[in-house]
Structure formats: C-alpha cells, structure tokens
Design a protein around this motif. Structure first.
Motif, PDB file in Angstrom:
ATOM      1  N   PRO A 124      17.610 -25.995 -16.046  1.00 22.97           N
ATOM      2  CA  PRO A 124      19.048 -25.723 -15.963  1.00 22.97           C
ATOM      3  C   PRO A 124      19.324 -24.454 -15.164  1.00 22.97           C
ATOM      4  N   VAL A 125      20.311 -24.510 -14.262  1.00 22.76           N
ATOM      5  CA  VAL A 125      20.630 -23.367 -13.393  1.00 22.76           C
ATOM      6  C   VAL A 125      21.412 -22.339 -14.207  1.00 22.76           C
ATOM      7  N   SER A 126      20.823 -21.180 -14.424  1.00 21.86           N
ATOM      8  CA  SER A 126      21.425 -20.179 -15.305  1.00 21.86           C
ATOM      9  C   SER A 126      22.193 -19.095 -14.557  1.00 21.86           C
ATOM     10  N   CYS A 127      21.878 -18.853 -13.279  1.00 20.76           N
ATOM     11  CA  CYS A 127      22.587 -17.813 -12.516  1.00 20.76           C
ATOM     12  C   CYS A 127      22.437 -18.095 -11.030  1.00 20.76           C
ATOM     13  N   VAL A 128      23.381 -17.579 -10.256  1.00 19.85           N
ATOM     14  CA  VAL A 128      23.386 -17.812  -8.818  1.00 19.85           C
ATOM     15  C   VAL A 128      23.997 -16.616  -8.111  1.00 19.85           C
ATOM     16  N   SER A 129      23.546 -16.342  -6.887  1.00 19.57           N
ATOM     17  CA  SER A 129      24.075 -15.217  -6.113  1.00 19.57           C
ATOM     18  C   SER A 129      23.918 -15.510  -4.625  1.00 19.57           C
ATOM     19  N   THR A 176      18.476 -14.639 -16.270  1.00 20.47           N
ATOM     20  CA  THR A 176      19.868 -14.542 -16.723  1.00 20.47           C
ATOM     21  C   THR A 176      20.801 -13.886 -15.720  1.00 20.47           C
ATOM     22  N   SER A 177      20.262 -13.206 -14.722  1.00 24.17           N
ATOM     23  CA  SER A 177      21.134 -12.515 -13.763  1.00 24.17           C
ATOM     24  C   SER A 177      20.393 -12.311 -12.455  1.00 24.17           C
ATOM     25  N   ILE A 178      21.125 -12.473 -11.338  1.00 25.03           N
ATOM     26  CA  ILE A 178      20.591 -12.201  -9.999  1.00 25.03           C
ATOM     27  C   ILE A 178      21.628 -11.428  -9.205  1.00 25.03           C
ATOM     28  N   SER A 179      21.197 -10.371  -8.528  1.00 29.65           N
ATOM     29  CA  SER A 179      22.054  -9.645  -7.588  1.00 29.65           C
ATOM     30  C   SER A 179      21.236  -9.365  -6.337  1.00 29.65           C
ATOM     31  N   SER A 180      21.835  -9.616  -5.173  1.00 27.27           N
ATOM     32  CA  SER A 180      21.125  -9.330  -3.916  1.00 27.27           C
ATOM     33  C   SER A 180      21.811  -8.194  -3.177  1.00 27.27           C
ATOM     34  N   SER A 224      16.786  -6.300  -1.119  1.00 27.57           N
ATOM     35  CA  SER A 224      16.261  -6.372  -2.484  1.00 27.57           C
ATOM     36  C   SER A 224      17.006  -7.387  -3.326  1.00 27.57           C
ATOM     37  N   LEU A 225      16.321  -7.838  -4.365  1.00 28.52           N
ATOM     38  CA  LEU A 225      16.878  -8.768  -5.338  1.00 28.52           C
ATOM     39  C   LEU A 225      16.641  -8.187  -6.726  1.00 28.52           C
ATOM     40  N   LEU A 226      17.728  -8.037  -7.494  1.00 27.36           N
ATOM     41  CA  LEU A 226      17.658  -7.487  -8.846  1.00 27.36           C
ATOM     42  C   LEU A 226      17.784  -8.638  -9.836  1.00 27.36           C
ATOM     43  N   VAL A 227      16.813  -8.745 -10.756  1.00 25.78           N
ATOM     44  CA  VAL A 227      16.705  -9.919 -11.615  1.00 25.78           C
ATOM     45  C   VAL A 227      16.503  -9.507 -13.065  1.00 25.78           C
ATOM     46  N   ASN A 228      17.265 -10.133 -13.966  1.00 25.68           N
ATOM     47  CA  ASN A 228      17.032  -9.997 -15.407  1.00 25.68           C
ATOM     48  C   ASN A 228      16.308 -11.238 -15.907  1.00 25.68           C
ATOM     49  N   SER A 229      15.222 -11.029 -16.633  1.00 25.14           N
ATOM     50  CA  SER A 229      14.443 -12.131 -17.175  1.00 25.14           C
ATOM     51  C   SER A 229      14.200 -11.893 -18.654  1.00 25.14           C
ATOM     52  N   SER A 283      22.792  -7.338 -14.848  1.00 27.29           N
ATOM     53  CA  SER A 283      22.592  -6.024 -14.232  1.00 27.29           C
ATOM     54  C   SER A 283      23.284  -5.992 -12.877  1.00 27.29           C
ATOM     55  N   ILE A 284      23.432  -4.791 -12.307  1.00 22.71           N
ATOM     56  CA  ILE A 284      24.095  -4.626 -11.008  1.00 22.71           C
ATOM     57  C   ILE A 284      23.415  -3.518 -10.218  1.00 22.71           C
ATOM     58  N   PHE A 285      23.567  -3.564  -8.893  1.00 21.26           N
ATOM     59  CA  PHE A 285      23.275  -2.421  -8.047  1.00 21.26           C
ATOM     60  C   PHE A 285      24.475  -1.479  -8.098  1.00 21.26           C
ATOM     61  N   CYS A 286      24.240  -0.179  -8.123  1.00 21.21           N
ATOM     62  CA  CYS A 286      25.359   0.758  -7.993  1.00 21.21           C
ATOM     63  C   CYS A 286      25.971   0.561  -6.606  1.00 21.21           C
ATOM     64  N   PRO A 287      27.300   0.401  -6.508  1.00 24.50           N
ATOM     65  CA  PRO A 287      27.907  -0.052  -5.252  1.00 24.50           C
ATOM     66  C   PRO A 287      27.860   0.930  -4.093  1.00 24.50           C
TER      67      PRO A 287
END
Length: 479
Positions: free
Chosen positions: A302-307, A351-355, A367-372, A405-409
């Motif tokens: 199941p697709v849990s997150c997308v970015s 659970t989370s992806i940010s590029s 970079s890719l920030l990932v919560n697992s 999670s997030i990258f500081c902008p």
C-alpha cells in the motif's frame, strides 16, 4: 526546425504557467471593464499557443520578457516584498524555476532525471568536478555568512515560547502545513474526518474554515501553489478538492480503496497524484476529475506517502512494506515510468518523504528525507541516476505512528543544514545533517502525546507541531 517531444512538453508547461501568472494579476487590469480582461487572457493564450509551434521559438526572449514584466508590475502596483507579494507571485516563482531548468539545469537522460539547479531560487552552481561537492560560493564565504546573520544553527533554531495552541480537533492530527509562501495560514487534517484552515494573524489566532465532507479520517492533504485550493485524501476511499477562500468542496473522486497520500503536481497544479491501499499510484486531472489514460504506477505494498521533486519531473513514493520508489513523471501526459526501487527496511512502513535539491547555499547535495517505522529518521543522497545512498540516520522513537518530517525551508550560508521531525516520545527534534558526533540542534517539549507532523512557515518565524491527541502547538522562533 523541429522540437523534440521533451522540449515541446516543457514549452507547453511554461505557456500554462505564464497564463496562470497573467490570471493572478488580472484583477488589476482595467477594473471598470471586466470584458477587456477576459479578451486579454484569450489573446494571450492564442499568442502563446502560436509561439509554441513556431520554428522561431526562443527561450531567452520569453525569460527576459517575464523578468521585465514582473518588474513593471512591482513598480506599477507597489506590491511589497513580503507576505502578500510573495503569495501573489508564487506562480511567477514557479515559472522562473521551470525557465531556469529549460536553459539546461534539468533533463531526462534515458528515463532518468538529473538536476543542477538550486532550491527555492538559490544560486545555480557550475557542474561539480568528479569527487567534489560543488561548493557555492565556498566554505570561506565569511562575508556571505555575516549577511545571513553570522549565527550558529543552535542559535538560529532557539524558540522563545508558544505562539498559540489549537485543540479543536477530536481525533489525532495526521498532517499540517502552512500555505506556500504564507506566514499566517495553517491547514490541519485529522482522523476525525475534518480539515481546518487557521489564521494566526490578527491575534488571537482563529479557525477560519472547517472543511466538512469526508466520512472517515483524513490521511493527507496538499496546498496548490497559489493556495487557492487544497486536495485531501481519506480512509473513506475518496479524494476531495476544496476552495480555501469559501471552504466549499468543489469535487469528490472515488477510488474504490483507502487513499493514504496526495500531492499536487508542482509545475502544473491541474494534476495531482494519490496513493491507495491497493498498491497503486493514480494521476488525476483537477478540472475533469478523471484519471489520465495509461498513467499511474504500481508498488509492492500500500502506498503510504508520496513526494515530487521541485520541478515535478520525479515522483518519490514509499509503501507499507518498507520500499522507496522513483518514477519519472511525464508532465504532458501524466504518465509515470518506474526507474528505481530501494529497500529501506523490510516490513517497516515508510511514513513520510521529502525531497530537496540543495541542502544549503554552500553545497549542492540533492537529498531525500525519510521516516521509517524502524525508530529512525533517514537522509539519503540522490545520485544523478536517481539511485539512493544513505548519508545519515538519526535515532527517534518511531514504531507505531505515521510520523512526518521536513527540511527547514531557509537556505543560508551557515555551515550545516537542519531537518525537523516528530517523535513518539512526545518531542520535536532538530538535527544538523552535516554533524556526525552531536547532530541534535534542539528539542522542543510540550506535547502530551506522540508528535505526528511538523511544519515551518516560509520564513521560519513559526513552527507548528501536531500530536496524536489532536493538539497543535505553534512555536515562536527567537528572532
């Protein structure tokens, strides 16, 4: 002279963005004659369409035109350089980014995506030599660092207290996000089946709209680039489109399976991608509510997150079985081509992806920030062929909740770059990704339940964090 399909597609995308910018400024044109404004946009569209198929298409002319026109509008209407002007110019900013990429900073090579452009309108760096990081300007740019405040990361991310606390949701917070380039509007989704749009100014902060329509918990949402719309996904097997000014539901799309995530296409907000419990990624047209023929992609779980990446040409997806997927996205057709699959941790949900294209103004480091759900926050380096290399792993308590999670902008000339994550130990963590020995920069405590989601506003003056009890704390950063 004929254009390649890739070039033609990008020309079409830029034409759409130019019309979008014109539409944003249309309210200022001949206020007493609405018919003139309509004719202007029609004529503008016709000219762009003719130019698109002309053999004399010149990207430099269009780029110079956009810059000149933006400058004239600034002088004519006196738009300030802060919150309101940034909101109004968000579409123009996106257009500039795409224009930069057209001049050679991004391309498809045998189905793979490659980028050398800076994030958030940063500097463009020359191609890095083999084995080099491509420092911009250099590690010795002391004057530039003083312009950024000449403070350490620890000093920069000190907080002076709580700005406001929201506790109007009856279920757990599932996601929260400030509007694009917006300091004051914050949207929150919850397992109680509602979304709310909150105004932080004027004081006291208040709930502006409650978006009602989903019959089960809202799993995710996303703002459009101009903040006019929100899309939301839900366990009731639907995706809904909302008008953020009125709070009304404009469209509901049924997918026949629980929907866990959704994102607008950053270069064309008339498209969005969503992921379902049936291991499918779907691409939809916002205007028609229909999926694009032959679009979408499959995953193992199941697709849990997308970015998306910044240009909208690469889609990153995570599933419940612990895999990360990279898809090349064809903007003109909505089709996706799977290029890479990476196992993060078998059986542990992503659970989370940010590029992010750049980590700081001093170094190109896609970079890719990932919560697992393996008690870890992971930072991957993205190679030119879209393969991933684990760069850092930070220990956080995470085994049950859908932590984000997030990258500081903001990118600065300070050494180091920060990421922020929630945690099941009731805290918010700040980590310096370039520090190996003691990476934790700050830790905020104040929640009485697991912290699920975090979001900075565009200038990092406010940080919002939401927990599994439904409480949202807005933190005030030390100025």
């Amino acid at each position: 002279m004929s254009h390649s399909p890739a070039t033609a597609n990008r020309q079409s995308s830029i034409s759409q963005q130019i019309v979008a910018v014109d539409a944003r400024y249309n309210a200022y044109r001949v206020a007493s004659n609405p018919q003139h404004r309509t004719l202007y946009l029609r004529r503008r569209t016709q000219l762009l369409r003719d130019l698109q198929y002309s053999n004399k298409f010149d990207l430099t002319i269009r780029k110079d035109y956009l810059k000149t026109r933006s400058s004239i509008l600034h002088k004519r209407f006196g738009l300030d350089s802060h919150s309101s002007s940034i909101r109004n110019l968000s579409s123009l900013s996106s257009c500039r980014h795409s224009m930069d990429s057209l001049t050679g900073s991004a391309s498809f090579v045998k189905g793979h995506h490659r980028t050398t452009s800076s994030a958030s309108g940063g500097y463009l760096a020359p191609p890095a030599e083999a084995g080099q990081e491509g420092l911009v300007p250099t590690a010795n740019a002391q004057a530039s660092r003083k312009m950024a405040g000449d403070t350490s990361l620890i000093e920069n991310y000190e907080f002076q207290g709580m700005y406001h606390i929201f506790d109007h949701h009856r279920g757990a917070v599932t996601a929260l996000k400030f509007g694009h380039d917006d300091r004051t509007r914050l949207a929150i989704s919850s397992t109680d089946g509602t979304l709310t749009i909150c105004r932080l100014e004027p004081i006291p902060a208040s709930v502006e709209h409650t978006l009602l329509g989903h019959t089960k918990g809202v799993t995710d949402f996303d703002w459009s680039q101009s903040n006019d719309f929100i899309i939301s996904s839900s366990l009731d097997c639907t995706v809904r489109l909302w008008n953020t000014e009125s709070g009304s539901c404009l469209r509901s799309i049924s997918l026949g399976a629980e929907v866990y995530c959704c994102r607008f296409q950053p270069s064309n907000n008339n498209m969005f991608v969503c992921g379902t419990a049936k291991c499918q990624l779907h691409v939809f047209n916002v205007s028609t509510g229909k999926s694009y023929k032959g679009s979408g992609g499959k995953t193992n779980g199941p697709v849990s997150c997308v970015s998306f990446d910044r240009n909208g040409e690469v889609v990153w997806a995570g599933d419940a079985k612990g895999f990360l997927y990279c898809f090349c996205f064809h903007i003109a057709t909505g089709r996706m081509q799977k290029t890479k699959r990476t196992l993060v941790s078998l059986g542990n949900q992503i659970t989370s992806i940010s590029s992010r294209s750049w980590m700081s103004r001093e170094a190109r480091d896609p970079s890719l920030l990932v919560n697992s759900m393996q008690n870890g926050l992971l930072l991957f380096r993205i190679n030119p062929d879209d393969s991933l290399v684990l760069k850092r792993q930070f220990s956080i308590k995470h085994s049950k909740e859908t932590i984000r999670s997030i990258f500081c902008p903001l990118m600065s000339f300070r050494q180091g770059a920060c990421v922020v994550s929630g945690s099941e130990d009731l805290s918010v963590y700040f980590y310096n990704v370039d520090e190996v020995q003691k990476p934790m920069v700050n830790k905020l405590q104040g929640h009485s339940a697991a912290v699920i989601a975090v979001s900075f506003n565009y200038n990092e003056s406010l940080l919002a964090s939401g927990d599994s009890s439904g409480t949202v704390i807005v933190w005030n950063r030390q100025e």
